[in-house]
Design a protein around this motif. Structure first.
Motif, PDB file in Angstrom:
ATOM      1  N   VAL A  40       0.876  -1.170   0.000  1.00  0.00           N
ATOM      2  CA  VAL A  40       0.000   0.000   0.000  1.00  0.00           C
ATOM      3  C   VAL A  40       0.914   1.222   0.000  1.00  0.00           C
ATOM      4  CG1 VAL A  40      -1.911   1.175   1.116  1.00  0.00           C
ATOM      5  CG2 VAL A  40      -1.669  -1.304   1.377  1.00  0.00           C
ATOM      6  N   HIS A  41       0.915   1.947  -1.117  1.00  0.00           N
ATOM      7  CA  HIS A  41       1.828   3.079  -1.298  1.00  0.00           C
ATOM      8  C   HIS A  41       1.048   4.381  -1.190  1.00  0.00           C
ATOM      9  CE1 HIS A  41       5.335   5.209  -2.373  1.00  0.00           C
ATOM     10  NE2 HIS A  41       5.088   5.386  -3.661  1.00  0.00           N
ATOM     11  N   GLY A  42       1.356   5.146  -0.147  1.00  0.00           N
ATOM     12  CA  GLY A  42       0.620   6.378   0.110  1.00  0.00           C
ATOM     13  C   GLY A  42       0.944   7.491  -0.868  1.00  0.00           C
ATOM     14  N   LYS A  43       0.091   8.495  -0.880  1.00  0.00           N
ATOM     15  CA  LYS A  43       0.298   9.657  -1.738  1.00  0.00           C
ATOM     16  C   LYS A  43       1.235  10.684  -1.110  1.00  0.00           C
ATOM     17  CE  LYS A  43      -3.956   9.608  -4.470  1.00  0.00           C
ATOM     18  NZ  LYS A  43      -5.148  10.394  -4.897  1.00  0.00           N
ATOM     19  N   GLN A  44       1.551  10.481   0.181  1.00  0.00           N
ATOM     20  CA  GLN A  44       2.444  11.399   0.872  1.00  0.00           C
ATOM     21  C   GLN A  44       3.681  10.646   1.347  1.00  0.00           C
ATOM     22  OE1 GLN A  44       0.351  14.248   3.592  1.00  0.00           O
ATOM     23  NE2 GLN A  44      -1.405  12.914   3.228  1.00  0.00           N
ATOM     24  N   PRO A  45       4.826  11.312   1.430  1.00  0.00           N
ATOM     25  CA  PRO A  45       6.051  10.621   1.857  1.00  0.00           C
ATOM     26  C   PRO A  45       5.989  10.203   3.314  1.00  0.00           C
ATOM     27  CG  PRO A  45       6.415  12.992   1.686  1.00  0.00           C
ATOM     28  CD  PRO A  45       5.044  12.738   1.129  1.00  0.00           C
ATOM     29  N   GLY A  46       6.761   9.176   3.649  1.00  0.00           N
ATOM     30  CA  GLY A  46       6.803   8.672   5.019  1.00  0.00           C
ATOM     31  C   GLY A  46       7.626   7.403   5.085  1.00  0.00           C
ATOM     32  N   PRO A  47       7.604   6.719   6.218  1.00  0.00           N
ATOM     33  CA  PRO A  47       8.379   5.485   6.389  1.00  0.00           C
ATOM     34  C   PRO A  47       7.881   4.363   5.476  1.00  0.00           C
ATOM     35  CG  PRO A  47       7.630   6.365   8.507  1.00  0.00           C
ATOM     36  CD  PRO A  47       6.890   7.103   7.446  1.00  0.00           C
ATOM     37  N   VAL A  48       8.732   3.367   5.320  1.00  0.00           N
ATOM     38  CA  VAL A  48       8.340   2.126   4.640  1.00  0.00           C
ATOM     39  C   VAL A  48       8.309   1.038   5.710  1.00  0.00           C
ATOM     40  CG1 VAL A  48       8.875   0.454   2.844  1.00  0.00           C
ATOM     41  CG2 VAL A  48       9.430   2.869   2.500  1.00  0.00           C
ATOM     42  N   LEU A  49       7.107   0.676   6.144  1.00  0.00           N
ATOM     43  CA  LEU A  49       6.931  -0.274   7.238  1.00  0.00           C
ATOM     44  C   LEU A  49       6.626  -1.657   6.695  1.00  0.00           C
ATOM     45  CD1 LEU A  49       6.521  -1.005  10.265  1.00  0.00           C
ATOM     46  CD2 LEU A  49       4.115  -0.341   9.965  1.00  0.00           C
ATOM     47  N   LEU A  50       7.416  -2.636   7.106  1.00  0.00           N
ATOM     48  CA  LEU A  50       7.155  -4.040   6.788  1.00  0.00           C
ATOM     49  C   LEU A  50       6.460  -4.692   7.971  1.00  0.00           C
ATOM     50  CD1 LEU A  50       7.508  -6.789   5.299  1.00  0.00           C
ATOM     51  CD2 LEU A  50       9.796  -6.910   6.337  1.00  0.00           C
ATOM     52  N   ILE A  51       5.292  -5.303   7.734  1.00  0.00           N
ATOM     53  CA  ILE A  51       4.684  -6.184   8.732  1.00  0.00           C
ATOM     54  C   ILE A  51       4.674  -7.587   8.126  1.00  0.00           C
ATOM     55  CG2 ILE A  51       3.326  -4.441   9.945  1.00  0.00           C
ATOM     56  CD1 ILE A  51       0.886  -5.298   8.341  1.00  0.00           C
ATOM     57  N   CYS A  52       5.238  -8.522   8.848  1.00  0.00           N
ATOM     58  CA  CYS A  52       5.358  -9.877   8.309  1.00  0.00           C
ATOM     59  C   CYS A  52       4.981 -10.901   9.366  1.00  0.00           C
ATOM     60  CB  CYS A  52       6.769 -10.138   7.790  1.00  0.00           C
ATOM     61  SG  CYS A  52       8.081  -9.990   9.023  1.00  0.00           S
ATOM     62  N   ALA A  53       4.516 -12.046   8.908  1.00  0.00           N
ATOM     63  CA  ALA A  53       4.068 -13.115   9.804  1.00  0.00           C
ATOM     64  C   ALA A  53       4.493 -14.467   9.248  1.00  0.00           C
ATOM     65  CB  ALA A  53       2.551 -13.058   9.970  1.00  0.00           C
ATOM     66  N   ALA A  54       4.347 -15.481  10.092  1.00  0.00           N
ATOM     67  CA  ALA A  54       4.583 -16.876   9.705  1.00  0.00           C
ATOM     68  C   ALA A  54       5.991 -17.110   9.169  1.00  0.00           C
ATOM     69  CB  ALA A  54       3.533 -17.352   8.704  1.00  0.00           C
ATOM     70  N   ILE A  55       6.989 -16.450   9.763  1.00  0.00           N
ATOM     71  CA  ILE A  55       8.370 -16.910   9.545  1.00  0.00           C
ATOM     72  C   ILE A  55       8.470 -18.340  10.043  1.00  0.00           C
ATOM     73  CG2 ILE A  55      10.699 -16.665  10.489  1.00  0.00           C
ATOM     74  CD1 ILE A  55      10.549 -13.727  10.034  1.00  0.00           C
ATOM     75  N   HIS A  56       7.744 -18.629  11.117  1.00  0.00           N
ATOM     76  CA  HIS A  56       7.494 -20.014  11.529  1.00  0.00           C
ATOM     77  C   HIS A  56       6.134 -20.391  10.937  1.00  0.00           C
ATOM     78  CE1 HIS A  56      10.227 -18.820  15.037  1.00  0.00           C
ATOM     79  NE2 HIS A  56      10.927 -19.577  14.217  1.00  0.00           N
ATOM     80  N   GLY A  57       6.122 -21.390  10.074  1.00  0.00           N
ATOM     81  CA  GLY A  57       4.965 -21.644   9.231  1.00  0.00           C
ATOM     82  C   GLY A  57       3.686 -22.022   9.934  1.00  0.00           C
ATOM     83  N   ASP A  58       3.762 -22.419  11.210  1.00  0.00           N
ATOM     84  CA  ASP A  58       2.552 -22.816  11.939  1.00  0.00           C
ATOM     85  C   ASP A  58       2.019 -21.712  12.845  1.00  0.00           C
ATOM     86  OD1 ASP A  58       4.568 -22.848  13.830  1.00  0.00           O
ATOM     87  OD2 ASP A  58       4.185 -24.890  14.537  1.00  0.00           O
ATOM     88  N   GLU A  59       2.588 -20.505  12.764  1.00  0.00           N
ATOM     89  CA  GLU A  59       2.162 -19.404  13.625  1.00  0.00           C
ATOM     90  C   GLU A  59       1.169 -18.530  12.859  1.00  0.00           C
ATOM     91  OE1 GLU A  59       6.274 -19.354  16.264  1.00  0.00           O
ATOM     92  OE2 GLU A  59       5.683 -17.534  15.206  1.00  0.00           O
ATOM     93  N   LEU A  60      -0.112 -18.723  13.139  1.00  0.00           N
ATOM     94  CA  LEU A  60      -1.168 -18.228  12.271  1.00  0.00           C
ATOM     95  C   LEU A  60      -1.764 -16.884  12.674  1.00  0.00           C
ATOM     96  CD1 LEU A  60      -3.109 -21.596  11.754  1.00  0.00           C
ATOM     97  CD2 LEU A  60      -1.111 -20.728  10.514  1.00  0.00           C
ATOM     98  N   ASN A  61      -1.676 -16.507  13.943  1.00  0.00           N
ATOM     99  CA  ASN A  61      -2.326 -15.263  14.374  1.00  0.00           C
ATOM    100  C   ASN A  61      -1.870 -14.064  13.561  1.00  0.00           C
ATOM    101  OD1 ASN A  61      -3.978 -16.249  16.457  1.00  0.00           O
ATOM    102  ND2 ASN A  61      -2.287 -16.249  17.905  1.00  0.00           N
TER     103      ASN A  61
END
Length: 339
Positions: A40-61
């Motif tokens: 999701v790329h905003g129309k205004q400048p700002g940080p680039v935030l990565l949110i990631c999950a399931a580096i461990h494949g069974d962690e679903l929340n």
């Protein structure tokens, strides 16, 4: 003027959201295996935030947290860029496993290598294609299989930005946690990318408490980073920073009967549960070696000698930590029995 955002050979225009499938590897059948990604790329400048999950494949929340955050972000009002990867370890995810097919833990393989083991190659791919494009990271986790965690943040707090992210998330407990070699946190910190790790719930389960707290927490961090417009809300109690934590282990084999729950305040020497034989005879008690707050516990009643049973965090002000947990429960409008 905001420029288009480039990632993995794709371009995302300002004010646009785009779903990508990054080619990672192949299955035995030669069918392609891809990593799902939404930008999701905003129309205004700002940080680039990565949110990631399931580096461990069974962690679903974390997967559900990513989806709920995405549903609440409007690219027209976003400052900066949100990069969302709900499933990093797609190999483990399709097999309902924490690990990769070679039994390696992906979160011990970073920064990886283009010509190394499978885990090393996946880690290298993730760092090269995604991590290096980001300025901040929230890494979403759960407890391991048959272990549940109270919502908590783990981070190295000597970085001021990391501390601000940790405190603004809104979890009741923060562990000032050293970085493990080979982890995503380690490679991010080596590149001066602030990263916090959210732990809540257990593997292979959706936990409404963990998901609601995690979604709220990610949005809180985005507001702190200036990516979203601040909201007017009642003042929250500052989270408590644990000075140490340790697991209490079973002294005998048998059937575990838990007495303490996640979030409970316990005292040194307190009986937290009992271990019995199959016919009901009590063998021994599980005793707290120190006072503190229960932030993790075993959820399966079968134990062997040495199994980790309760994870207890210690605080300089344990009473204040207990109040912080209670207020956290009240704010989420959940009954304590669900913890």
């Amino acid at each position: 003027m905001v420029e288009p955002f480039h990632i993995a050979g794709e371009q995302v225009a300002p004010g646009q959201r785009k779903i990508l499938q990054l080619a990672l590897a192949q299955l035995y059948t030669q069918s392609p295996l891809t990593v799902p990604l939404e930008v999701v790329h905003g129309k205004q400048p700002g940080p680039v935030l990565l949110i990631c999950a399931a580096i461990h494949g069974d962690e679903l929340n974390g997967i559900e947290i990513v989806n709920q955050v995405l549903s609440r972000v409007n690219p027209a009002r976003l400052k900066g860029t949100l990069v969302a990867v709900p499933v990093v370890n797609v190999f483990g995810f399709i097999h309902k496993s924490r690990y990769l097919p070679d039994r390696r833990d992906l979160n011990r393989c970073f920064p990886g290598s283009e010509k190394g083991s499978l885990g090393s190659r996946v880690a290298h791919f993730f760092v090269d294609e995604i991590v290096n494009k980001c300025s901040h990271i929230i890494d979403l986790h759960t407890g391991a299989i048959h272990r549940s965690n109270l919502p908590q943040i783990r981070a190295q707090l000597d970085c001021e930005v990391t501390r601000q992210m940790s405190e603004s998330f809104g979890a009741p407990v923060i562990l000032d946690s050293s970085i493990r070699d080979g982890s995503l946190r380690a490679v991010a910190e080596s590149r001066d990318i602030p990263v916090i790790l959210y732990e809540a719930g257990e593997a292979l389960r959706f936990d409404p408490v963990a998901i609601k707290a995690g979604t709220r927490g990610v949005l809180n961090v985005m507001r702190t980073l200036g990516m979203l417009k601040p909201t007017v809300s009642k003042a929250r109690m500052n989270p408590m920073i644990a000075r140490s934590s340790a697991w209490t282990r079973a002294e005998q084999d048998g059937l575990l009967h838990l007495k303490a729950r996640l979030g409970d305040r316990v005292s040194k020497g307190e009986c937290l549960g009992t271990i019995t034989a199959p016919l009901g005879d009590e063998i021994c008690e599980v005793v707290a070696p120190k006072g503190g707050i229960v932030i993790g516990c075993l959820t399966m009643p079968l134990v062997n000698e040495g199994d980790a049973v309760y994870h207890i965090a210690t605080f300089d002000e344990v009473k204040q930590a207990e109040i912080s947990v209670e207020r956290f429960v009240d704010e989420l409008d959940i009954h304590p029995q669900t913890l």
